[in-house]
Design an enzyme around this catalytic site. Structure first.
Site, short mmCIF file in Angstrom:
data_model
loop_
_atom_site.label_atom_id
_atom_site.label_comp_id
_atom_site.label_asym_id
_atom_site.label_seq_id
_atom_site.Cartn_x
_atom_site.Cartn_y
_atom_site.Cartn_z
N ASP A 64 0.86 -1.18 0.00
CA ASP A 64 0.00 0.00 0.00
C ASP A 64 0.89 1.23 0.00
O ASP A 64 2.01 1.18 0.53
CB ASP A 64 -0.93 0.01 1.22
CG ASP A 64 -2.16 0.85 0.96
OD1 ASP A 64 -3.20 0.29 0.55
OD2 ASP A 64 -2.09 2.09 1.14
N THR A 73 -11.67 -2.97 -11.20
CA THR A 73 -12.67 -2.86 -12.26
C THR A 73 -12.17 -1.86 -13.30
O THR A 73 -12.05 -0.67 -13.00
CB THR A 73 -14.01 -2.40 -11.66
OG1 THR A 73 -14.38 -3.36 -10.67
CG2 THR A 73 -15.09 -2.30 -12.72
N GLU A 79 -13.53 -8.97 -9.42
CA GLU A 79 -13.99 -9.37 -8.09
C GLU A 79 -15.49 -9.08 -7.96
O GLU A 79 -16.00 -8.12 -8.54
CB GLU A 79 -13.16 -8.68 -7.00
CG GLU A 79 -13.20 -7.16 -7.00
CD GLU A 79 -14.38 -6.61 -6.25
OE1 GLU A 79 -14.99 -7.38 -5.50
OE2 GLU A 79 -14.70 -5.43 -6.46
N GLU A 98 -19.00 -5.43 0.17
CA GLU A 98 -18.48 -4.89 1.42
C GLU A 98 -19.31 -5.46 2.57
O GLU A 98 -20.52 -5.59 2.47
CB GLU A 98 -18.59 -3.36 1.45
CG GLU A 98 -17.53 -2.70 0.61
CD GLU A 98 -17.54 -1.19 0.77
OE1 GLU A 98 -17.82 -0.68 1.86
OE2 GLU A 98 -17.27 -0.53 -0.25
N LYS A 105 -17.92 -8.21 -15.40
CA LYS A 105 -17.91 -7.40 -14.16
C LYS A 105 -18.89 -6.23 -14.26
O LYS A 105 -19.74 -6.02 -13.40
CB LYS A 105 -16.49 -6.90 -13.90
CG LYS A 105 -16.38 -5.85 -12.83
CD LYS A 105 -16.76 -6.41 -11.47
CE LYS A 105 -16.90 -5.30 -10.45
NZ LYS A 105 -17.14 -5.77 -9.11
N PHE A 133 -31.55 -8.97 -4.26
CA PHE A 133 -31.54 -7.63 -4.87
C PHE A 133 -32.93 -7.19 -5.33
O PHE A 133 -33.09 -6.47 -6.31
CB PHE A 133 -30.47 -7.51 -5.97
CG PHE A 133 -29.11 -7.34 -5.36
CD1 PHE A 133 -28.53 -8.39 -4.66
CD2 PHE A 133 -28.44 -6.14 -5.41
CE1 PHE A 133 -27.30 -8.25 -4.03
CE2 PHE A 133 -27.21 -5.98 -4.78
CZ PHE A 133 -26.65 -7.04 -4.09
N GLY A 156 -35.74 0.07 -1.09
CA GLY A 156 -35.02 0.86 -0.08
C GLY A 156 -34.86 2.28 -0.56
O GLY A 156 -35.59 2.74 -1.44
N CYS A 158 -19.36 1.27 -5.61
CA CYS A 158 -19.26 0.52 -6.89
C CYS A 158 -20.42 0.75 -7.86
O CYS A 158 -20.19 1.12 -9.01
CB CYS A 158 -19.13 -0.96 -6.59
SG CYS A 158 -17.70 -1.30 -5.57
N LYS A 206 -25.12 0.88 3.34
CA LYS A 206 -25.87 -0.35 3.65
C LYS A 206 -25.38 -0.83 5.01
O LYS A 206 -24.39 -0.28 5.54
CB LYS A 206 -25.64 -1.42 2.58
CG LYS A 206 -24.20 -1.89 2.50
CD LYS A 206 -24.05 -3.06 1.55
CE LYS A 206 -22.63 -3.61 1.60
NZ LYS A 206 -22.42 -4.76 0.77
C1 UGA Z 1 -21.43 -4.51 -5.08
C2 UGA Z 1 -21.70 -5.90 -5.69
O1 UGA Z 1 -22.79 -6.52 -5.01
C3 UGA Z 1 -20.45 -6.79 -5.59
O2 UGA Z 1 -20.70 -8.03 -6.24
C4 UGA Z 1 -19.29 -6.07 -6.27
O3 UGA Z 1 -18.08 -6.82 -6.16
C5 UGA Z 1 -19.07 -4.72 -5.61
O4 UGA Z 1 -20.28 -3.93 -5.71
C6 UGA Z 1 -17.94 -4.04 -6.33
O5 UGA Z 1 -18.06 -3.85 -7.54
O6 UGA Z 1 -16.91 -3.81 -5.71
P1 UGA Z 1 -21.37 -3.51 -2.59
O7 UGA Z 1 -21.09 -2.19 -3.23
O8 UGA Z 1 -20.57 -3.94 -1.42
O9 UGA Z 1 -21.19 -4.69 -3.68
O10 UGA Z 1 -22.88 -3.45 -2.16
P2 UGA Z 1 -24.22 -4.30 -2.39
O11 UGA Z 1 -24.44 -5.22 -1.27
O12 UGA Z 1 -24.25 -4.87 -3.75
O13 UGA Z 1 -25.29 -3.12 -2.30
C7 UGA Z 1 -25.26 -2.04 -3.24
C8 UGA Z 1 -26.40 -1.08 -2.98
O14 UGA Z 1 -27.64 -1.67 -3.32
C9 UGA Z 1 -26.54 -0.63 -1.54
O15 UGA Z 1 -26.85 0.73 -1.53
C10 UGA Z 1 -27.70 -1.47 -1.01
O16 UGA Z 1 -28.37 -0.90 0.08
C11 UGA Z 1 -28.57 -1.55 -2.24
N1 UGA Z 1 -29.50 -2.70 -2.28
C12 UGA Z 1 -29.01 -3.96 -2.37
C13 UGA Z 1 -30.87 -2.48 -2.23
O17 UGA Z 1 -31.34 -1.33 -2.13
N2 UGA Z 1 -31.71 -3.54 -2.33
C14 UGA Z 1 -31.25 -4.82 -2.44
O18 UGA Z 1 -32.09 -5.75 -2.53
C15 UGA Z 1 -29.86 -5.03 -2.46
#
Ligand code: UGA
Length: 428
Positions: free
Chosen positions: A31, A122, A147, A151, A200, A245, A249, A256, A317
């Site tokens: 890093d 990415t 990936e 998170e 991706k 998903f 919300g 991401c 989240k």
């Molecule tokens: C997301 C992807 O899910 C990962 O597969 C990917 O690797 C990552 O981005 C990335 O590209 O690095 P992440 O950003 O950690 O992961 O968050 P998610 O759990 O996917 O949630 C994304 C957003 O969608 C959040 O704001 C969450 O609250 C919202 N969400 C998710 C909803 O509003 N409803 C759902 O049913 C699911």
């Protein structure tokens, strides 16, 4: 056992390093930030990530995982060099590749012959092809290995992936990477570099679109008096659609989805195409958040000036302390901008006193303190502890019994029976 260099110890790099170390490989992760390297070297985990502290400590103590600021030292005997560098959004929506370009310049000429350069970051579709042209000497091998970690569940996703995508233009590289991950028993998708990069972006854009869809459906349910939870379940049980998903919300955010969806639009534009569905999904996400603000204001009688709002949750989240592109923070700040007094409680941010947001938002140590004298309790992040708050206790603290549940996690009947006017997403 393989020797692996991981360049970049953010959440992707750290998860990759810790995960591969746990699988028995020998890892040197790097890093830029000396303080971060010192913290990590002492076995302390600097991010909120389930299960990470224990494995990080175990692997550093065992000498399996080391950290340094020196990229050249890290790659010296490496068989695999993972690039886990940030590709943030530029003002024009495109991905900023400067961190990758800088590191590639530094590594040029020092990459051991036969080592595999593995891109985890990415990067825009087509980047791998360009890198391969720039480094076209014999013995240089490039693999795209995007990936899919979430998170808060990053290690879980590392150890139990739905699939591992390996984009390589030679079979030997793909086979070696499969071997590196062999301990996971995962399903591999082998493809070319460009298709791996496309997988991706397509995955993130599709998931974001799915959420925009259910949020728009929720708005219809509000107008038509249908039950969004039942609609979501009824759709999701169709295996062609899938249950995940489909949770309505306050809109999608994080580091991401917003960045990658805009980058994919730019990628389409750069090759003279449009991506209308994605464009609409992004637009729908923006207006959904505005609509929530308007509903909150309407519930408070059309005016929020000087009204105290107890905001529960600011992270994008649950399960993370990340507020980047957080819909919760955006909504809270919009209400603050309209003159509301925001008193927030977030279990992951409580102790992070250095955050500049506390200049505008009151940082409360408990939900109860946030609620004292409030005109509304507003749930913006789905932290599980919020679901079990006792409405009777809150009824005695607030000045007006309004609750707006933007995550649909509260037991509706209990709060209504306690005298609250309850609004949520997808319910009239
Ligand atoms: C997301 C992807 O899910 C990962 O597969 C990917 O690797 C990552 O981005 C990335 O590209 O690095 P992440 O950003 O950690 O992961 O968050 P998610 O759990 O996917 O949630 C994304 C957003 O969608 C959040 O704001 C969450 O609250 C919202 N969400 C998710 C909803 O509003 N409803 C759902 O049913 C699911």
């Amino acid at each position: 056992m393989s020797r692996v260099a991981v360049i970049g110890s953010g959440y992707v790099g750290l998860t990759t390093a810790v995960g591969l170390a746990k699988l028995g490989h020998e890892i040197i992760a790097t890093d830029l930030d000396q303080t971060r390297v010192d913290i990590l070297s002492s076995g302390v985990c600097p991010i909120v990530e389930q299960g990470m502290p224990a494995i990080l400590q175990e692997c550093t103590e065992a000498g399996q995982l080391q950290f340094t600021t020196n990229n050249l030292l890290a790659i010296r005997d490496a068989e695999f060099i993972f690039l886990c560098l940030p590709t943030p959004q530029r003002v024009d929506g495109r991905a900023d590749l400067s961190a990758i370009t800088t590191v590639l310049k530094e590594l040029n000429g020092a990459i051991p012959n036969e080592a595999r350069l593995v891109m985890k970051s990415t990067v825009p579709i087509g980047t791998g092809s360009k890198i391969q042209k720039d480094f076209s000497h014999a013995g240089f091998h490039y693999v795209s290995n995007p990936e899919f970690l979430r998170e808060g569940r990053a290690l879980h996703d590392f150890f139990s992936p739905d699939r591992i995508v390996i984009g390589a233009n030679d079979d030997e590289s793909a086979a070696r990477l499969e071997q590196l991950y062999a301990g996971l028993g995962a399903r591999f998708i082998r493809t070319d570099v460009t298709s791996a990069e496309a997988i991706k972006y397509a995955s993130n854009a599709f998931l974001a679109t799915k959420i925009s869809f259910i949020n728009e459906m929720a708005t219809l349910c509000e107008a038509l008096d249908a039950n969004i939870d039942h609609v979501s379940m009824g759709m999701g049980l169709d295996t062609r659609i899938g249950e995940s998903f489909l949770r309505p919300g306050p809109g999608w955010g994080g580091s991401c989805f917003p960045k990658d969806s805009k980058a994919l639009l730019a990628i389409a534009e750069d090759c003279g195409k449009t991506f209308e569905v994605l464009k609409s999904a992004i637009y729908a996400n923006e207006i959904h958040q505005n609509r929530i603000v308007e509903r909150i204001v309407a519930q408070l009688g059309g005016e929020v000036l000087n009204q105290r709002i107890a905001v529960l949750g600011l992270t994008f989240k649950a399960g993370t302390d990340d507020i980047r592109d957080s819909p919760a923070l955006k909504i809270a700040m919009e209400l603050h901008g309209r003159g509301a007094q925001i008193a927030a409680y977030d279990p992951a941010l409580n102790e992070r006193l250095e955050l500049s947001i506390w200049g505008q938002i009151e940082n409360c140590p408990t939900p109860q303190i946030a609620a004292v004298g409030a005109s509304m309790i507003l749930i913006l992040t789905e932290w599980p502890e919020f679901a079990s708050l006792a409405p009777a206790e809150f009824a005695a603290l607030v000045c007006r019994q309004n609750v707006f549940d933007a995550r649909n996690i509260l037991p509706r009947t209990m709060w209504i029976e306690a005298g609250f006017v309850l609004a949520s997403i997808g319910f009239a």
